[in-house]
Every structure is written in C-alpha cells, then in structure tokens.
Scaffold this motif. Structure first.
Motif, PDB file in Angstrom:
ATOM      1  N   ALA A   1      -0.721   0.340  -3.963  1.00 30.47           N
ATOM      2  CA  ALA A   1       0.506   0.711  -4.665  1.00 30.47           C
ATOM      3  C   ALA A   1       0.454   0.163  -6.085  1.00 30.47           C
ATOM      4  CB  ALA A   1       1.724   0.153  -3.927  1.00 30.47           C
ATOM      5  N   PRO A   2       0.851   0.946  -7.073  1.00 23.15           N
ATOM      6  CA  PRO A   2       0.960   0.398  -8.426  1.00 23.15           C
ATOM      7  C   PRO A   2       2.035  -0.679  -8.457  1.00 23.15           C
ATOM      8  CG  PRO A   2       1.148   2.810  -8.400  1.00 23.15           C
ATOM      9  CD  PRO A   2       1.282   2.338  -6.995  1.00 23.15           C
ATOM     10  N   GLU A   3       1.995  -1.540  -9.463  1.00 25.62           N
ATOM     11  CA  GLU A   3       3.090  -2.506  -9.582  1.00 25.62           C
ATOM     12  C   GLU A   3       4.390  -1.735  -9.822  1.00 25.62           C
ATOM     13  OE1 GLU A   3       2.912  -5.093 -12.910  1.00 25.62           O
ATOM     14  OE2 GLU A   3       1.980  -3.638 -14.222  1.00 25.62           O
ATOM     15  N   PRO A   4       5.547  -2.273  -9.410  1.00 27.57           N
ATOM     16  CA  PRO A   4       6.797  -1.507  -9.467  1.00 27.57           C
ATOM     17  C   PRO A   4       7.101  -0.906 -10.835  1.00 27.57           C
ATOM     18  CG  PRO A   4       7.111  -3.475  -8.151  1.00 27.57           C
ATOM     19  CD  PRO A   4       5.719  -3.559  -8.715  1.00 27.57           C
TER      20      PRO A   4
ATOM     21  N   VAL B   1       0.865  -1.183   0.000  1.00 26.28           N
ATOM     22  CA  VAL B   1       0.000   0.000   0.000  1.00 26.28           C
ATOM     23  C   VAL B   1       0.898   1.227   0.000  1.00 26.28           C
ATOM     24  CG1 VAL B   1      -1.708   1.312   1.344  1.00 26.28           C
ATOM     25  CG2 VAL B   1      -1.854  -1.186   1.227  1.00 26.28           C
ATOM     26  N   VAL B   2       0.520   2.241  -0.769  1.00 21.52           N
ATOM     27  CA  VAL B   2       1.273   3.497  -0.746  1.00 21.52           C
ATOM     28  C   VAL B   2       0.529   4.477   0.155  1.00 21.52           C
ATOM     29  CG1 VAL B   2       0.120   4.402  -2.824  1.00 21.52           C
ATOM     30  CG2 VAL B   2       2.342   5.317  -2.138  1.00 21.52           C
ATOM     31  N   VAL B   3       1.264   5.134   1.044  1.00 25.79           N
ATOM     32  CA  VAL B   3       0.676   6.138   1.940  1.00 25.79           C
ATOM     33  C   VAL B   3       1.311   7.482   1.627  1.00 25.79           C
ATOM     34  CG1 VAL B   3       2.351   5.623   3.781  1.00 25.79           C
ATOM     35  CG2 VAL B   3       0.210   6.812   4.326  1.00 25.79           C
ATOM     36  N   ARG B   4       0.463   8.514   1.491  1.00 25.37           N
ATOM     37  CA  ARG B   4       0.941   9.859   1.184  1.00 25.37           C
ATOM     38  C   ARG B   4       0.461  10.826   2.267  1.00 25.37           C
ATOM     39  NH1 ARG B   4       0.294  11.118  -5.170  1.00 25.37           N
ATOM     40  NH2 ARG B   4       2.081  12.449  -4.692  1.00 25.37           N
ATOM     41  N   ASN B   5       1.096  11.961   2.298  1.00 21.22           N
ATOM     42  CA  ASN B   5       0.800  12.992   3.302  1.00 21.22           C
ATOM     43  C   ASN B   5       0.937  12.429   4.724  1.00 21.22           C
ATOM     44  OD1 ASN B   5       0.316  15.713   3.506  1.00 21.22           O
ATOM     45  ND2 ASN B   5      -1.882  15.476   3.832  1.00 21.22           N
ATOM     46  N   VAL B   6       2.089  11.815   4.955  1.00 19.09           N
ATOM     47  CA  VAL B   6       2.398  11.259   6.276  1.00 19.09           C
ATOM     48  C   VAL B   6       2.459  12.385   7.311  1.00 19.09           C
ATOM     49  CG1 VAL B   6       4.206  10.128   7.630  1.00 19.09           C
ATOM     50  CG2 VAL B   6       3.620   9.270   5.351  1.00 19.09           C
ATOM     51  N   HIS B   7       1.796  12.163   8.447  1.00 10.42           N
ATOM     52  CA  HIS B   7       1.803  13.158   9.524  1.00 10.42           C
ATOM     53  C   HIS B   7       3.082  12.997  10.339  1.00 10.42           C
ATOM     54  CE1 HIS B   7       0.526  15.886  12.569  1.00 10.42           C
ATOM     55  NE2 HIS B   7       0.412  14.957  13.510  1.00 10.42           N
TER      56      HIS B   7
ATOM     57  N   ILE C   1       1.103   9.211  -9.687  1.00 13.65           N
ATOM     58  CA  ILE C   1       2.317   8.424  -9.426  1.00 13.65           C
ATOM     59  C   ILE C   1       2.357   7.111 -10.192  1.00 13.65           C
ATOM     60  CG2 ILE C   1       2.590   9.418  -7.130  1.00 13.65           C
ATOM     61  CD1 ILE C   1       1.529   6.748  -5.988  1.00 13.65           C
ATOM     62  N   ALA C   2       1.361   6.833 -11.042  1.00 11.58           N
ATOM     63  CA  ALA C   2       1.353   5.591 -11.816  1.00 11.58           C
ATOM     64  C   ALA C   2       1.305   5.918 -13.301  1.00 11.58           C
ATOM     65  CB  ALA C   2       0.165   4.710 -11.432  1.00 11.58           C
ATOM     66  N   LEU C   3       2.091   5.200 -14.100  1.00 15.33           N
ATOM     67  CA  LEU C   3       2.090   5.411 -15.545  1.00 15.33           C
ATOM     68  C   LEU C   3       0.714   5.119 -16.137  1.00 15.33           C
ATOM     69  CD1 LEU C   3       5.513   3.725 -16.411  1.00 15.33           C
ATOM     70  CD2 LEU C   3       5.011   6.169 -16.358  1.00 15.33           C
ATOM     71  N   SER C   4       0.032   4.093 -15.617  1.00 12.59           N
ATOM     72  CA  SER C   4      -1.301   3.754 -16.121  1.00 12.59           C
ATOM     73  C   SER C   4      -2.283   4.891 -15.842  1.00 12.59           C
ATOM     74  CB  SER C   4      -1.799   2.455 -15.484  1.00 12.59           C
ATOM     75  OG  SER C   4      -1.781   2.534 -14.066  1.00 12.59           O
TER      76      SER C   4
ATOM     77  N   TYR D   1       5.566   6.002 -11.585  1.00  9.61           N
ATOM     78  CA  TYR D   1       6.273   7.154 -12.142  1.00  9.61           C
ATOM     79  C   TYR D   1       6.980   7.833 -10.967  1.00  9.61           C
ATOM     80  CZ  TYR D   1       7.224  11.334 -14.854  1.00  9.61           C
ATOM     81  OH  TYR D   1       7.851  12.363 -15.502  1.00  9.61           O
ATOM     82  N   TRP D   2       8.249   7.452 -10.765  1.00  9.97           N
ATOM     83  CA  TRP D   2       8.961   7.766  -9.524  1.00  9.97           C
ATOM     84  C   TRP D   2       9.134   9.261  -9.283  1.00  9.97           C
ATOM     85  CZ3 TRP D   2       9.748   3.709  -6.373  1.00  9.97           C
ATOM     86  CH2 TRP D   2       9.721   2.438  -6.947  1.00  9.97           C
ATOM     87  N   GLN D   3       9.282  10.042 -10.361  1.00  7.37           N
ATOM     88  CA  GLN D   3       9.540  11.466 -10.165  1.00  7.37           C
ATOM     89  C   GLN D   3       8.452  12.149  -9.348  1.00  7.37           C
ATOM     90  OE1 GLN D   3       9.983   9.702 -12.915  1.00  7.37           O
ATOM     91  NE2 GLN D   3      11.266  10.730 -14.439  1.00  7.37           N
ATOM     92  N   ASN D   4       7.208  11.747  -9.531  1.00  9.68           N
ATOM     93  CA  ASN D   4       6.099  12.472  -8.897  1.00  9.68           C
ATOM     94  C   ASN D   4       5.923  12.147  -7.422  1.00  9.68           C
ATOM     95  OD1 ASN D   4       5.537  13.819 -11.212  1.00  9.68           O
ATOM     96  ND2 ASN D   4       3.585  12.844 -11.629  1.00  9.68           N
ATOM     97  N   LEU D   5       6.657  11.178  -6.903  1.00  4.35           N
ATOM     98  CA  LEU D   5       6.568  10.886  -5.474  1.00  4.35           C
ATOM     99  C   LEU D   5       7.092  12.048  -4.636  1.00  4.35           C
ATOM    100  CD1 LEU D   5       7.665   7.146  -5.409  1.00  4.35           C
ATOM    101  CD2 LEU D   5       5.412   8.032  -4.855  1.00  4.35           C
ATOM    102  N   ALA D   6       7.926  12.893  -5.238  1.00  4.89           N
ATOM    103  CA  ALA D   6       8.516  14.008  -4.488  1.00  4.89           C
ATOM    104  C   ALA D   6       7.590  15.214  -4.405  1.00  4.89           C
ATOM    105  CB  ALA D   6       9.829  14.438  -5.141  1.00  4.89           C
TER     106      ALA D   6
END
Length: 706
Positions: free
Chosen positions: A276-279, A127-133, A378-381, A283-288
């Motif tokens: 989480a998308p499959e590895p 699972v991908v988690v965003r906006n971690v407190h 964050i996913a190419l699809s 699209y790694w750039q957008n994780l930042a």
C-alpha cells in the motif's frame, strides 16, 4: 544559499526525505559525467575537427556556420581522424557506465538503509488488495476476511473496506464552495455591521431578486447537509457501494512482506496484492476503477499518447523552420526584406525557436498527467513516474529527433526533391551535428532561463496575486494560494534526461555544446538544493522509486549516441572505422541488463531478512505495542474525517478503541456493533474538506457528536 550548501546529505534526507536527496544526486551525476568529458572532448576533438579543413564538399548544398566547423561535419570523408571520435565514444561509454553503476549501488543502498532506519510507519504493515473475488452469499468484506484469515492466519489482523461514494464527494465539494462564500459574507458583515451584504439570485448574480447573502447561504448549506446525511446512509446500506479493493493490516512487517510479494490465488488475476502507498501518497479517486478495465484503459491511453506525439510534430516543424533563417530564405525568398532586418533576424534566429518550443511544451505535462490518471494508478508517486515516462518519450521524439529531422527537412528541401531516396540518409546524417546551434539556444532558453525563473518564482508570485484578486475570499483560501507545492518530478526529471541525452550525443559529434550543459547542471544543482531545503513541501515519500527510470534512460541515451555516430560515420564513407562501433550498443545493453538484475529488486521488493530484523528489534524495544490500535484509522479517507452538519456545529469522528457501538448523528439511539473480526459492517466516518472519494472504516466504532 550558503547554508543550503553546508547541509549534509543525511540532513537533507531527515529534512526533506530520500526522494529529494536522490533527485539532487541526478544533478551531481551530471556534473561527474560531463566535467571530465567536456575537458577531454574540447582538448582532443576541437583541434581534430578544426584542422581537418572546411566544409568545402557541402558548401553548395548546405547552409553552414562557423560553429559547424568545430564539429565532426568538418572532417572529410574516409579520414583516419574518425578513430579519435570512435575512441572518445568508447571512453564516454565506459565512464558513464562506471558512474551509473556506482550511483545505482549507492541509491539502492540508501533506500534499504532508509527503510531500516526510519521510524515505524503504517505502510510497512499494510497491503492493498485489488480484484477481490466475491464469494456468493457473502459480502465483499466477509470474502476478504475469510480468504486472508485462512491463508495468513498468524499475521492478518483486519482490513479497511473501501466504499464508492462519488456522489457524496460531489456534495462535499459543493458544500465546501458554499461554506467559503458564507465565511466571506459573514466576515464582510462583521466588518460593517450597519450594512448587510446582499446578492442577486439571477445569472451570475448580475440581476434578479436581492436577498441577504448570509441567510441565503446558511439556508442552502442546511438543505445540503440534509442531502449529505441521506446520501451517506444510502451508501452505508447499499452493498453495491463496497468496492472489490481493501487495505489489509498485518501484525508484522514480515507478514505484510510475504503477502505483498507473493501470488495469493491459483488464478493470477484474482486477489492481486501489492504494498500500500503511504496514506498521503494515495490517489483515492482511482480506487473505484474496476480492475478489469485497467488493461483497456492503458491500451487506449497508449494510442492517445502516440497520437499526441505525432500531432505535436506539426508545430515543432514550424518552430524549427525558424532555427535557420538563411535556409528559410531559399524556400520563401519573398520574406527576405523582413528577415534581413538586423533586430528581427537576431531575435527570430537566436531566441524565438527555443521560446516557442518551450511554450508548446508548457501545457503538455498537465495533459499527460490526466492521461496517467485515466490509466488507473492509485499512488501519486506512480502517477508522477508514468507521466514522466510519457513526457520523456515526447521530448525524445519531438524535441530531439523531431528537431533534427524537421529542421533538416527545411534546410534540405531542394536536395530532397532532386535526389534519389538512397541519398536521403546521407543528407540527414550529415546535418545532425548542424543542429547543435539550435540545441544551444534551447538549453539557454529552457535550461538557464528555467533555472533563473525557478529561483525567482515569478510565475508563482503572479499566480498568487491573481488568486488573491479574484479567488481568495477567506484566510483558508489565502493559505491554499500561498502553498509553495513540491518539486515537479514529472516535468523536471524528463527535462534532465533530455540534457543527459544532448550531452552524451553531442560529446563526440559537436563538443562545443558541452559547456552549455555544464553550466545548466551546476546552476540547477545549486538552485534545487536551495528550493528543496527552504521552499518546497514534500508531497509524498517513494524512497527514490524513480531511480531505475533515471538509470535506464541515461543508458538509452548512450545507445542512441552510439547508433547516431554509426549512421553519421556511414555517410562519411568511413568503412574501416565504423564496424568498431557495432559491438558498443550490445555491450551497453548487456551492462543495463546486469544492473537491472543486480539493483532493481531493491526498488520493487522488501527483503524478508530486513523485515524480520526490524520486527524483532521492535518487539524487544516496545513489547507492549498495540499494533492493531496503531493501524486503526491509518487508511481512513481524509474526506470522511470531519464536516459541518449544522450552522456552527462540527461533527467529528472519534475512534474509540475500547467500545463497539455507533451513535447516529440524527438520533440518540445506540446500535450494537459486530465483533472486530466483522468490522466491515460498521458505518464509516463523515467527510473532510475537498477530497473526492470513498468511505473507509476499521474494526472500531465511530461516535458522531455535534
């Protein structure tokens, strides 16, 4: 081609994935819809339209052609024959809705079966988690561990932190380019040992001091490696480089499903979880990108897309002015001597409008993809689907509505200037079927010729040879240049949806266009079936996640056709028959909402029942499975898998799942590492080829050995 036709759908799924099989089903859906519709429309409406007389009441105002006499425009006002058109509109709506329901049901079932039958995959447990407190006094990774160990104690087993290393990524890209040149000059030197290759140090190598090329590039790469090691250590030591995003690992599909599909915090803007998308789909750039900026980005991009659609109307209008040269002659009579030349007239009127429009549209998908990337997905699809949506709206406004409106504006210029505003809707409504000629040429140029170019792949061959002449220096370059790529969903699916729209709209208005649509769907199905099986590589697997968009846009095409027919009949003074159409868009929209509630959850969520069944089966068949070891380096960014530190020394990442120590590449000292529950302090692995991005690491140490 015969072999490709013999392959079953199950074999296609095993060979090329569910995305490819579902993509081919769009073409078969088109054939199922338009074969019976074409037969009925040609047998019923053509005789009705032709026998209604001629366009006598418009002759003095409009430019007409013989094809227009086969359309609804040839039916005189207040005619009882409009009931044939209304009845066919009902039949088309019922038939399309019936097939859409069946296909949605089939594809959603195929998607669930695909999840059940496929082998174990890392994204099923991640699972991908965003906006971690960020908890004060704790690192981001500690905050993630504390939160999920507390709220998912029986299933959470760890996470992979994400580091922002954009500067490091730029160094990696620069090093790869230099390494390519070094390989090239080394190969050149080996082929001709007596003549050492040299380069000039001036601008673009055109002038300046001559030096040995191999030694020059070795020296630069050595200096760059030192900078990379230093930058890597800076990223590791700087807590600000840890991003508020992480990949969470769970010991079961059920645990991952619960986490991905539920709200984690009483504050709905924090701890946002999703599958989480499959590895290979990430699209790694957008994780930042900071999560708080996503809404602003989407608002800005929406405004830009609107502006792009608006400004594209200008060249579209110029193109459409060529679609009817007789109309243009009335506006600019001084061009008549040139236009009347037989060759120029046939070329301009029959071929150039569609070709020019295609050229305008050629660069558009790339622009829209850049916009989607800026939005932060964050996913190419997902990027492909969002780009596809933008492209579809563009095609709807500019190619379909724009072609009708702007083309009509040129043809009706004098009428617009000399009639009251209340008469303008009548003029436009009457002219809608008269654009069938343009859309026939567009289908031939864009559809038929596009399919021919797809099977010939002339563009790809030319690009390969250009790369071979100017870019390819090593075998690695040649392999990249020969990559066939994958199906371009972001461009092909919107084009497909435009053909559905044209077929559904003109089935009742001007059915002579339908055979052109049929030919396109038939040949496109054959060609793409062959390309998917024998040519393309699969870039990612989204399990037909694009199907809800396909369904909703075909429904939108139905509603548009119904509204256009209502407007058209209102200009024909068919007061008795037009009200029969009012209920049709409402019923169609109700059908869409039902399908949405019935089938769309299968494309957004994973049933806990299926997840538990799969987990129990796996525990029975593989009781000794170490899921933590299986997930260890699954979401390790490709850029940090390996890179060359010295001239001929390859530094490799070796994930040791037994020990907990780290060996530095610049030192023989070994430092102790925390326990697996605090693995976020471990240094990440080194980089790989050409992926910009971030450091990732799991609860195991990395040994870096020359």
């Amino acid at each position: 081609m015969p072999q490709a036709l013999r392959m079953s759908e199950t074999e296609i799924i095993n060979h090329a994935g569910l995305d490819s099989a579902a993509f081919l089903r769009i073409y078969t859906l088109g054939l199922k819809i338009f074969v019976p519709v074409t037969v009925v429309a040609l047998l019923v409406l053509i005789p009705v339209n032709v026998s209604s007389g001629t366009l006598f009441f418009l002759k003095k105002e409009l430019v007409v052609s013989d094809i227009d006499k086969l359309s609804i425009s040839n039916v005189p006002p207040k005619s009882i024959r409009f009931f044939f058109h209304i009845a066919l509109e009902y039949l088309v709506t019922l038939w399309v809705c019936f097939l859409l329901y069946k296909e949605y049901n089939n594809v959603s079932t195929m998607r669930l079966q695909f999840f059940v039958s496929q082998r174990r995959r890392v994204e099923q447990f991640t699972v991908v988690v965003r906006n971690v407190h960020h908890i004060h006094g704790h690192s981001v990774s500690d905050s993630v561990d504390n939160f999920f160990q507390k709220n998912h104690p029986n299933h959470y087993i760890g996470h992979q932190a994400v580091y922002n290393a954009n500067k490091f990524a730029r160094l990696v890209r620069k090093r790869n380019g230099l390494q390519n040149w070094l390989d090239y000059y080394q190969l050149k030197s080996e082929r001709n040992p007596d003549k050492k290759p040299t380069i000039k140090l001036g601008f673009w190598g055109l002038w300046g001091q001559k030096v040995n090329a191999v030694e020059y590039y070795r020296g630069i790469i050595t200096d760059l490696d030192t900078m990379m090691i230093s930058e890597r250590q800076n990223v590791i030591k700087d807590p600000k480089c840890i991003l508020p995003v992480a990949f969470l690992s769970f010991n079961s599909r059920w645990g991952a499903s619960v986490c991905a599909q539920t709200q984690q915090s009483k504050n709905p803007t924090l701890w946002l979880t999703d599958w989480a998308p499959e590895p290979r789909d990430i699209y790694w750039q957008n994780l930042a990108i900071p999560f708080v900026s996503l809404s602003i980005r989407k608002l800005i991009i929406s405004s830009l897309v609107f502006a792009l659609v608006f400004f594209y109307m200008i060249p579209i209008a110029l193109v459409q002015s060529l679609a009817n040269l007789e109309g243009l002659e009335k506006v600019v009579p001084f061009l008549r001597p040139v236009i009347e030349l037989k060759f120029i007239k046939s070329f301009l009127q029959g071929f150039l409008p569609g070709l020019a429009l295609k050229l305008f549209l050629y660069v558009l998908p790339s622009i829209l993809m850049i916009m989607s990337k800026i939005e932060g997905y964050i996913a190419l699809s997902t990027l492909d689907r969002k780009t596809s949506s933008k492209y579809y709206y563009f095609m709807l406004v500019n190619v379909f509505l724009g072609s009708i409106v702007t083309g009509t504006a040129f043809e009706q210029l004098h009428a617009f200037l000399h009639q009251s505003p209340t008469e303008i809707p009548r003029t436009i409504g009457v002219s809608i079927p008269m654009k069938a000629t343009f859309f026939m040429t567009y289908i031939m140029v864009d559809g038929w010729a596009g399919i021919a170019s797809e099977i010939l792949r002339l563009k790809e061959m030319i690009i390969y040879h250009l790369k071979n002449m100017f870019i390819v220096k090593t075998e690695r370059d040649r392999e990249k240049a020969m990559d066939p790529g994958s199906v371009d969903y972001k461009e092909t699916i919107p084009s497909l949806q435009l053909y559905f729209l044209l077929g559904i709209v003109y089935a009742v208005v001007s059915p002579v266009l339908l055979p052109f649509i049929l030919v396109f769907f038939a040949f496109a199905y054959l060609v793409y079936r062959h390309q998917i099986i024998n040519v393309y590589n699969q870039q990612y697997e989204s399990a037909a996640a694009f199907w809800p968009h396909v369904h909703s846009r075909i429904v939108a095409s139905l509603i548009i056709s119904q509204l256009l027919l209502m407007g058209l009949l209102s200009t024909k003074e068919a007061a008795k028959s037009t009200p029969l159409l009012v209920i049709l868009p409402i019923l169609t929209y109700a059908f869409h909402k039902y399908c949405q509630s019935r089938f769309e959850p299968a494309f957004r969520q994973y049933p806990l029942e299926e997840a538990m069944a799969k987990d129990l089966l796996e525990k029975t068949t593989e009781p000794e499975l170490n899921i933590k070891a299986y997930l260890a380096d699954a979401y390790l960014h490709p850029i940090f898998q390996s890179f060359e530190i010295e001239e001929h020394e390859l530094v490799e990442v070796r994930v040791d799942k037994q020990q907990t120590q780290v060996t530095s590449p610049s030192s023989n000292e070994t430092s102790s590492s925390p326990s697996p529950s605090h693995f976020h302090h471990l240094p990440p692995s080194p980089p790989h080829d050409d992926y910009p991005g971030f450091f990732h690491h799991y609860g195991y140490h990395y040994q870096l050995e020359p």
